[in-house]
Motif scaffolding. Structure first.
Motif, short mmCIF file in Angstrom:
data_model
loop_
_atom_site.label_atom_id
_atom_site.label_comp_id
_atom_site.label_asym_id
_atom_site.label_seq_id
_atom_site.Cartn_x
_atom_site.Cartn_y
_atom_site.Cartn_z
N LYS A 1 4.48 30.37 32.66
CA LYS A 1 5.80 29.91 33.09
C LYS A 1 5.88 29.77 34.61
CE LYS A 1 10.09 28.76 32.37
NZ LYS A 1 10.40 27.44 31.75
N THR A 2 5.14 30.61 35.32
CA THR A 2 5.17 30.55 36.78
C THR A 2 4.56 29.25 37.29
OG1 THR A 2 4.97 32.96 36.80
CG2 THR A 2 4.63 31.83 38.88
N PHE A 3 3.52 28.76 36.61
CA PHE A 3 2.96 27.46 36.99
C PHE A 3 4.03 26.38 36.95
CE2 PHE A 3 -1.08 29.50 35.71
CZ PHE A 3 -1.90 29.10 36.76
N ASP A 4 4.87 26.42 35.91
CA ASP A 4 5.93 25.41 35.77
C ASP A 4 6.95 25.53 36.89
OD1 ASP A 4 4.74 24.41 33.48
OD2 ASP A 4 5.88 25.76 32.16
N TYR A 5 7.31 26.77 37.26
CA TYR A 5 8.24 26.97 38.38
C TYR A 5 7.67 26.37 39.66
CZ TYR A 5 11.58 30.13 36.11
OH TYR A 5 12.57 30.66 35.32
N ILE A 6 6.39 26.60 39.89
CA ILE A 6 5.75 26.09 41.11
C ILE A 6 5.75 24.57 41.11
CG2 ILE A 6 3.51 25.88 42.26
CD1 ILE A 6 2.99 28.82 41.48
N LYS A 7 5.39 23.98 39.99
CA LYS A 7 5.33 22.52 39.91
C LYS A 7 6.71 21.90 40.12
CE LYS A 7 3.45 18.82 37.03
NZ LYS A 7 2.71 18.51 35.77
N ASP A 8 7.73 22.48 39.50
CA ASP A 8 9.09 21.96 39.64
C ASP A 8 9.59 22.13 41.07
OD1 ASP A 8 9.05 21.32 36.98
OD2 ASP A 8 10.24 23.05 36.33
N PHE B 1 11.55 28.26 50.65
CA PHE B 1 10.29 28.72 50.06
C PHE B 1 10.58 29.55 48.82
CE2 PHE B 1 11.34 32.21 52.93
CZ PHE B 1 10.92 33.35 52.27
N LEU B 2 9.57 29.72 48.00
CA LEU B 2 9.69 30.44 46.74
C LEU B 2 8.87 31.71 46.79
CD1 LEU B 2 10.62 30.53 43.72
CD2 LEU B 2 8.49 29.31 43.18
N ARG C 1 13.68 33.67 44.81
CA ARG C 1 12.77 34.74 44.39
C ARG C 1 12.71 34.77 42.86
NH1 ARG C 1 14.89 39.68 46.81
NH2 ARG C 1 13.48 39.32 48.57
N LEU C 2 11.51 34.74 42.32
CA LEU C 2 11.37 34.90 40.88
C LEU C 2 11.72 36.34 40.53
CD1 LEU C 2 8.08 32.95 40.05
CD2 LEU C 2 10.44 32.16 39.98
N ASP C 3 12.66 36.51 39.61
CA ASP C 3 13.18 37.86 39.35
C ASP C 3 12.86 38.38 37.95
OD1 ASP C 3 14.79 36.24 37.88
OD2 ASP C 3 16.68 36.87 38.78
N TYR C 4 11.97 37.69 37.25
CA TYR C 4 11.60 38.21 35.93
C TYR C 4 10.28 38.97 36.05
CZ TYR C 4 8.90 33.84 35.82
OH TYR C 4 8.07 32.81 36.13
N THR C 5 10.20 40.10 35.39
CA THR C 5 9.10 41.03 35.62
C THR C 5 7.77 40.56 35.05
OG1 THR C 5 9.70 42.23 33.61
CG2 THR C 5 10.65 43.00 35.68
#
Length: 215
Positions: free
Chosen positions: A96-103, A112-113, A159-163
């Motif tokens: 899922k993090t790959f998708d966040y980065i791409k989007d 920044f993320l 900030r990604l907040d899911y563990t």
């Protein structure tokens, strides 16, 4: 375009895991590895087992115990893409993090993320405008706290907040002794530094010897 960056020191297994799990060229155009002066297991020996057409390797020539700040500064200066993703070598991204980065990259977001502590996707010009990591604190693991505080003050961020976003393969406990030493040194550093965050880029960076390795 988005460059993936990691730093390396004497741990071939982690580098192999990192490349195989993170360097997905659907999301990253190229990979930069900066070897922090490994002598026993140099990164070059590991990278030669991969297709290196989109991989660049730089090596710091002096082993000071921990030079990750300088290594990241060097990678940022060598990056040619608009975006940089900084990840530690012991980190594996969840799908899922790959998708966040791409989007995030596709959205041309003006911020920044933060993916995980000291691991982030950032426009290259933001990193350089911030002055990068303060190389007067090389050798101290906790210098990254000071750099992140600078980013927080200068730029907007998510900030990604899911563990479950990132799996730390080998999490480390804080080094209390190093932290205490850093606090003493940082008091001196910041007493000599402008109180205006916009002036913080003026300290010297790339104050060390390095070389590019042909793969």
């Amino acid at each position: 375009m988005n460059t993936l960056v990691t730093t390396y020191y004497e741990n071939p297994e982690l580098l192999e895991i990192f490349i195989e799990n993170n360097f997905n060229q659907d999301y990253f155009s190229n990979l930069i590895v900066v070897d922090d002066a490994s002598s026993k297991y140099p990164a070059k020996d590991i990278l030669q087992h991969y297709d290196t057409s989109n991989i660049s390797l730089f090596v710091l020539t002096e082993d000071v115990g921990f030079n990750g700040h300088a290594a990241r500064n060097l990678a940022a200066y060598q990056t040619k893409t608009k975006w940089i993703t900084f990840l530690d070598v012991d980190t594996t991204l969840a799908p899922k993090t790959f998708d966040y980065i791409k989007d995030f990259v596709a959205g041309e977001t003006e911020c920044f993320l933060e993916i995980w502590f000291n691991q982030f996707l950032i426009p290259r010009n933001y990193f350089l405008a911030s002055g990068g990591y303060d190389e007067r604190l090389n050798g101290y693991h906790w210098g990254d706290f000071l750099f992140l505080q600078r980013l927080y003050q200068l730029f907007s961020f998510y900030r990604l907040d899911y563990t479950t976003s990132v799996l730390n393969i080998k999490p480390k406990e804080p080094d209390t002794i190093k932290k205490n030493e850093l606090e003493k040194i940082s008091e001196k550093v910041f007493s000599e530094t402008s109180k205006n965050p916009l002036d913080w880029h003026k300290h010297k960076i790339l104050t060390f010897d390095w070389k590019k390795i042909c793969l």
